[in-house]
Design a protein around this motif. Structure first.
Motif, PDB file in Angstrom:
ATOM      1  N   THR A  31     -22.532  19.598  27.140  1.00 39.84           N
ATOM      2  CA  THR A  31     -22.413  19.389  25.698  1.00 39.84           C
ATOM      3  C   THR A  31     -20.959  19.598  25.312  1.00 39.84           C
ATOM      4  OG1 THR A  31     -24.684  20.100  25.282  1.00 39.84           O
ATOM      5  CG2 THR A  31     -23.155  20.163  23.430  1.00 39.84           C
ATOM      6  N   LEU A  32     -20.348  18.586  24.707  1.00 38.90           N
ATOM      7  CA  LEU A  32     -18.930  18.657  24.364  1.00 38.90           C
ATOM      8  C   LEU A  32     -18.700  19.028  22.906  1.00 38.90           C
ATOM      9  CD1 LEU A  32     -17.602  15.491  26.253  1.00 38.90           C
ATOM     10  CD2 LEU A  32     -17.949  17.818  27.110  1.00 38.90           C
ATOM     11  N   ALA A  33     -19.645  18.664  22.055  1.00 39.92           N
ATOM     12  CA  ALA A  33     -19.571  18.951  20.620  1.00 39.92           C
ATOM     13  C   ALA A  33     -20.955  18.670  20.060  1.00 39.92           C
ATOM     14  CB  ALA A  33     -18.525  18.061  19.946  1.00 39.92           C
ATOM     15  N   PRO A  34     -21.259  19.115  18.835  1.00 40.79           N
ATOM     16  CA  PRO A  34     -22.566  18.780  18.252  1.00 40.79           C
ATOM     17  C   PRO A  34     -22.800  17.268  18.273  1.00 40.79           C
ATOM     18  CG  PRO A  34     -21.477  20.440  16.912  1.00 40.79           C
ATOM     19  CD  PRO A  34     -20.461  19.985  17.926  1.00 40.79           C
ATOM     20  N   GLY A  35     -23.860  16.860  18.949  1.00 37.39           N
ATOM     21  CA  GLY A  35     -24.188  15.438  19.006  1.00 37.39           C
ATOM     22  C   GLY A  35     -23.441  14.634  20.039  1.00 37.39           C
ATOM     23  N   ILE A  36     -22.680  15.289  20.913  1.00 38.67           N
ATOM     24  CA  ILE A  36     -21.927  14.567  21.949  1.00 38.67           C
ATOM     25  C   ILE A  36     -22.205  15.199  23.307  1.00 38.67           C
ATOM     26  CG2 ILE A  36     -19.660  13.818  22.759  1.00 38.67           C
ATOM     27  CD1 ILE A  36     -18.629  14.007  19.918  1.00 38.67           C
ATOM     28  N   GLU A  37     -22.757  14.411  24.218  1.00 38.37           N
ATOM     29  CA  GLU A  37     -23.055  14.900  25.562  1.00 38.37           C
ATOM     30  C   GLU A  37     -22.426  14.003  26.618  1.00 38.37           C
ATOM     31  OE1 GLU A  37     -27.210  15.485  26.226  1.00 38.37           O
ATOM     32  OE2 GLU A  37     -27.223  17.410  25.155  1.00 38.37           O
ATOM     33  N   LEU A  38     -21.985  14.645  27.694  1.00 36.60           N
ATOM     34  CA  LEU A  38     -21.352  13.960  28.811  1.00 36.60           C
ATOM     35  C   LEU A  38     -22.186  14.180  30.062  1.00 36.60           C
ATOM     36  CD1 LEU A  38     -18.867  12.704  30.400  1.00 36.60           C
ATOM     37  CD2 LEU A  38     -17.989  15.063  30.503  1.00 36.60           C
ATOM     38  N   SER A  39     -22.468  13.105  30.800  1.00 34.81           N
ATOM     39  CA  SER A  39     -23.240  13.211  32.040  1.00 34.81           C
ATOM     40  C   SER A  39     -22.516  12.487  33.163  1.00 34.81           C
ATOM     41  CB  SER A  39     -24.637  12.611  31.865  1.00 34.81           C
ATOM     42  OG  SER A  39     -25.366  13.320  30.891  1.00 34.81           O
ATOM     43  N   TYR A  40     -22.228  13.240  34.241  1.00 33.16           N
ATOM     44  CA  TYR A  40     -21.609  12.665  35.430  1.00 33.16           C
ATOM     45  C   TYR A  40     -22.709  12.223  36.398  1.00 33.16           C
ATOM     46  CZ  TYR A  40     -17.160  14.936  34.134  1.00 33.16           C
ATOM     47  OH  TYR A  40     -16.007  15.335  33.496  1.00 33.16           O
ATOM     48  N   GLN A 121     -21.188  15.679  10.818  1.00 34.98           N
ATOM     49  CA  GLN A 121     -20.577  16.891  11.378  1.00 34.98           C
ATOM     50  C   GLN A 121     -19.532  16.514  12.424  1.00 34.98           C
ATOM     51  OE1 GLN A 121     -24.918  18.630  12.015  1.00 34.98           O
ATOM     52  NE2 GLN A 121     -23.403  20.198  12.422  1.00 34.98           N
ATOM     53  N   PRO A 122     -18.443  15.873  12.013  1.00 37.14           N
ATOM     54  CA  PRO A 122     -17.429  15.478  12.997  1.00 37.14           C
ATOM     55  C   PRO A 122     -16.753  16.701  13.606  1.00 37.14           C
ATOM     56  CG  PRO A 122     -16.573  15.198  10.780  1.00 37.14           C
ATOM     57  CD  PRO A 122     -18.034  15.536  10.642  1.00 37.14           C
ATOM     58  N   PRO A 123     -16.292  16.599  14.850  1.00 36.45           N
ATOM     59  CA  PRO A 123     -15.523  17.696  15.441  1.00 36.45           C
ATOM     60  C   PRO A 123     -14.338  18.053  14.553  1.00 36.45           C
ATOM     61  CG  PRO A 123     -16.090  16.081  17.127  1.00 36.45           C
ATOM     62  CD  PRO A 123     -16.478  15.493  15.795  1.00 36.45           C
ATOM     63  N   GLU A 124     -13.980  19.314  14.508  1.00 41.23           N
ATOM     64  CA  GLU A 124     -12.955  19.823  13.601  1.00 41.23           C
ATOM     65  C   GLU A 124     -11.673  19.007  13.657  1.00 41.23           C
ATOM     66  OE1 GLU A 124     -11.426  22.024  10.615  1.00 41.23           O
ATOM     67  OE2 GLU A 124     -13.461  22.253  11.413  1.00 41.23           O
ATOM     68  N   LEU A 125     -11.218  18.663  14.865  1.00 38.53           N
ATOM     69  CA  LEU A 125      -9.954  17.952  15.011  1.00 38.53           C
ATOM     70  C   LEU A 125     -10.015  16.508  14.524  1.00 38.53           C
ATOM     71  CD1 LEU A 125      -8.693  19.271  18.480  1.00 38.53           C
ATOM     72  CD2 LEU A 125      -7.863  19.890  16.208  1.00 38.53           C
ATOM     73  N   LEU A 126     -11.219  15.993  14.287  1.00 37.10           N
ATOM     74  CA  LEU A 126     -11.356  14.603  13.833  1.00 37.10           C
ATOM     75  C   LEU A 126     -11.668  14.488  12.341  1.00 37.10           C
ATOM     76  CD1 LEU A 126     -13.408  12.929  16.727  1.00 37.10           C
ATOM     77  CD2 LEU A 126     -10.926  13.050  16.446  1.00 37.10           C
ATOM     78  N   LYS A 127     -11.791  15.605  11.658  1.00 42.18           N
ATOM     79  CA  LYS A 127     -12.215  15.568  10.252  1.00 42.18           C
ATOM     80  C   LYS A 127     -11.259  14.793   9.358  1.00 42.18           C
ATOM     81  CE  LYS A 127     -15.228  19.614  10.118  1.00 42.18           C
ATOM     82  NZ  LYS A 127     -15.478  20.964   9.567  1.00 42.18           N
ATOM     83  N   ASP A 128      -9.982  14.799   9.667  1.00 46.66           N
ATOM     84  CA  ASP A 128      -9.009  14.100   8.837  1.00 46.66           C
ATOM     85  C   ASP A 128      -8.741  12.673   9.313  1.00 46.66           C
ATOM     86  OD1 ASP A 128      -8.679  16.376   7.285  1.00 46.66           O
ATOM     87  OD2 ASP A 128      -7.057  17.158   8.550  1.00 46.66           O
ATOM     88  N   ALA A 129      -9.397  12.274  10.403  1.00 47.64           N
ATOM     89  CA  ALA A 129      -9.112  10.954  10.978  1.00 47.64           C
ATOM     90  C   ALA A 129      -9.952   9.854  10.355  1.00 47.64           C
ATOM     91  CB  ALA A 129      -9.337  10.983  12.486  1.00 47.64           C
ATOM     92  N   GLY A 130     -11.013  10.226   9.642  1.00 41.68           N
ATOM     93  CA  GLY A 130     -11.857   9.221   9.012  1.00 41.68           C
ATOM     94  C   GLY A 130     -12.742   8.453   9.986  1.00 41.68           C
TER      95      GLY A 130
END
Length: 316
Positions: A31-40, A121-130
């Motif tokens: 789990t990378l962030a709320p609602g974002i998952e990575l699978s190898y 609920q965008p990741p904190e660093l993306l909140k200003d990116a729109g």
């Protein structure tokens, strides 16, 4: 419904299929962030059929690190990814897809993104990116579209960062790189990127039939023109689709199989090098020796002696 529920249903299906096969497959999920998952994934299969709920609000980003993988989507079209390539679509598009590993090996990953959560609920660093789920959906997945692209210098740097990081920093890199990927997708225009070809089921079936024929008798030489006439397919189309499916030209692909078969004959039989050369389609022993050395860096005789000596040196 969050990606933790939707993607897990999809991943449990994959996990079940991989374990059931009994091969050295692997699957790791983070789990990378709320609602974002990575699978190898690492898979040694030829074909897999996947069935999951057609979630239109969950976007998948598939990346091929090595090997080759193809998806036959519910619209009947197939797309193949090679090293560096990536595809983007919703889970609705791949709900009843069939995975194909033409060379029986694939290593890569899938990122599942709940587009509703990305908007709310965008990741904190993306909140200003729109960056919103609606924007990515419209840009890459509208109308049940599958977007697939060849890698470029920027995407290679982004995707490459998901691998080979020191263990202490791996988790942070994964979280950082997925944000970088989302920023890249937001700023890029699909029309400016190099798209991969999509092929009809009938075309793929024909190429697989040709491939099967070529491998059934490695001692026989047949030209592309002869194949074109036999299967009523344009030579350029034949070459392009074959390379899309198997990753190399017909000549290079068949040569690789010839050398593998020759290596097996050298170790498993007492046949002469000349006879083995003929068995894999070479009427000249010197040309066969040169081709074999290109593939294995030793001559056929040296290869046989090396492995014979290694077997004799093993403790009994």
């Amino acid at each position: 419904m969050t990606v933790a529920l939707t993607a897990n249903h999809h991943l449990s299906e994959v996990q079940h299929l991989l374990v059931k096969s009994g091969k050295k497959n692997s699957l790791q999920t983070f789990t990378l962030a709320p609602g974002i998952e990575l699978s190898y994934y690492t898979m040694y299969e030829e074909n897999l059929s996947l069935h999951h709920q057609p979630f239109s609000h969950v976007m998948e980003i598939n990346y091929c690190h090595s090997g080759r993988v193809g998806w036959k989507m519910k619209n009947g079209f197939s797309v193949y990814l090679g090293p560096g390539d990536y595809s983007i679509h919703t889970m609705e598009v791949c709900a009843d897809s069939k995975l194909s590993l033409p060379n029986k090996y694939y290593e890569g990953f899938t990122i599942c993104i709940d587009l509703n959560m990305l908007t709310g609920q965008p990741p904190e660093l993306l909140k200003d990116a729109g960056i919103t789920g609606e924007m990515l959906l419209k840009k890459y997945c509208s109308g049940d579209r599958l977007s697939s692209f060849s890698g470029n210098e920027e995407t290679n740097a982004i995707f490459g960062g998901f691998y080979n990081q020191p263990e202490a920093y791996a988790s942070s890199y994964r979280k950082l790189k997925v944000l970088e990927l989302l920023l890249y997708l937001a700023k890029s225009e699909p029309a400016s990127q190099k798209h991969l070809g999509e092929y009809q089921a009938e075309q793929i079936a024909l190429i697989r039939q040709i491939h099967k024929q070529l491998l059934s008798d490695l001692g026989k030489r047949i030209t592309i023109e002869e194949l074109s006439k036999q299967y009523l397919i344009n030579t350029t189309t034949l070459k392009n689709i074959f390379k899309a499916v198997y990753g190399t030209s017909i000549a290079a692909h068949i040569k690789e199989h010839r050398m593998e078969y020759a290596a097996n004959l050298l170790l498993g039989t007492n046949e002469s090098v000349a006879d083995i050369a003929g068995a894999v389609g070479y009427d000249s022993q010197s040309k066969f020796t040169s081709a074999f050395k290109d593939a294995y860096q030793v001559t056929p005789r040296e290869y046989r002696k090396l492995h014979t000596d290694m077997a004799a040196a093993r403790p009994r």
